[in-house]
Design an enzyme around this catalytic site. Structure first.
Site: not given
Ligand code: PGA
Length: 252
Positions: A10-12, A96, A98, A166, A172, A212, A233-234
């Site tokens: 997930n590149w956001k 998600h 966010e 999640e 993050g 994470s 994500g990251g």
């Molecule tokens: P993260 O994000 O791996 O940076 O914690 C995961 C996500 O939000 O899908």
């Protein structure tokens, strides 16, 4: 039980078209030989054409980070399932945290988006998860139950459904749920799926962990019975890290 592991990036709101295309090319070039997990990257809308082009002919699938439920119309800033299909996408992330936290997404809108995505034939990664306060208040199970059941309301084609657990406090932040903590929630989600779709169906639905996830903790998480991949994500933004996660998925 033969659920295919899914390693999803997930590149956001990261990477330009050129950067996204370069990242995908690096991923494709570094894919391990032999049995692969399902590999997915989800870039921002505007960069999708460049990323699709870069992934063409490779095992890397491309998805979107969100989608609207209407086919077309006066919904400024939104994108429809038809537009995602038209761009060559096969997958989409919905709900998600966010989106829920910053953009007013509710259980109801997550359900509308999920239903539309599944009906369009997109593999739909539906995110659920508790906040830190909810966990501390002992509300994790009830939050997961409510979010999962509401998201799936009216969805009969479970073959297109992927759930991503999640924990919001782990996204993050560098804090990961321990494999046992994650497995406990994944087992609960599997039980909810069994209740809705029956045991055979529930056994076929992938449940990803997200929050994470990185090369160092992925093998332990992926070793758990009900953890069928990761939404990352990251660590999905750097080819070596993402490739190490793909390798961890291949090793399960
Ligand atoms: P993260 O994000 O791996 O940076 O914690 C995961 C996500 O939000 O899908």
């Amino acid at each position: 039980m033969s659920r295919r592991i899914l390693i999803a990036g997930n590149w956001k709101m990261n990477k330009t078209s050129a950067e996204g295309a370069a990242l995908v090319k690096e991923i494709v070039a570094g894919l391990p030989k032999g049995n692969l997990p399902e590999v997915l990257v989800c870039p921002p809308y505007l960069t999708i054409p460049a990323v699709v082009e870069a992934a063409k002919g490779s095992p890397v699938a491309v998805g979107a980070e969100n989608v609207h439920w209407a086919a077309s119309g006066a919904y400024t800033g939104e994108v429809s399932t038809g537009m995602l299909l038209d761009a060559g996408l096969t997958h989409v992330i919905v709900g998600h945290s966010e989106r829920r936290q910053y953009f007013g997404e509710t259980d109801e809108t997550v359900n509308l988006r999920s239903k539309a995505a599944v009906e369009a034939g997109l593999v739909t990664v539906i995110c659920v998860g508790e906040t830190l306060t909810e966990r501390e208040n002992g509300e994790t199970a009830s939050v997961i139950d409510r979010q999962t059941r509401k998201a799936l309301e009216g969805i009969s084609d479970y073959s297109k459904v992927v759930i991503a657990y999640e924990p919001v406090w782990a996204i993050g932040t560098g804090k990961t749920a321990t494999p046992d903590m994650a497995q406990e929630v994944h087992a609960q989600i599997r039980a909810i799926l069994t209740d809705i779709y029956g045991e055979t169906a529930a056994e076929s639905v992938r449940i990803l962990y997200g929050g994470s996830m990185k090369p160092a903790n992925a093998p332990e998480l992926l070793a758990k019975k009900d953890i069928d991949g990761g939404l990352i994500g990251g660590a999905s933004l750097k080819a070596p890290d993402f490739l190490a996660l793909v390798a961890a998925g291949a090793a399960v």
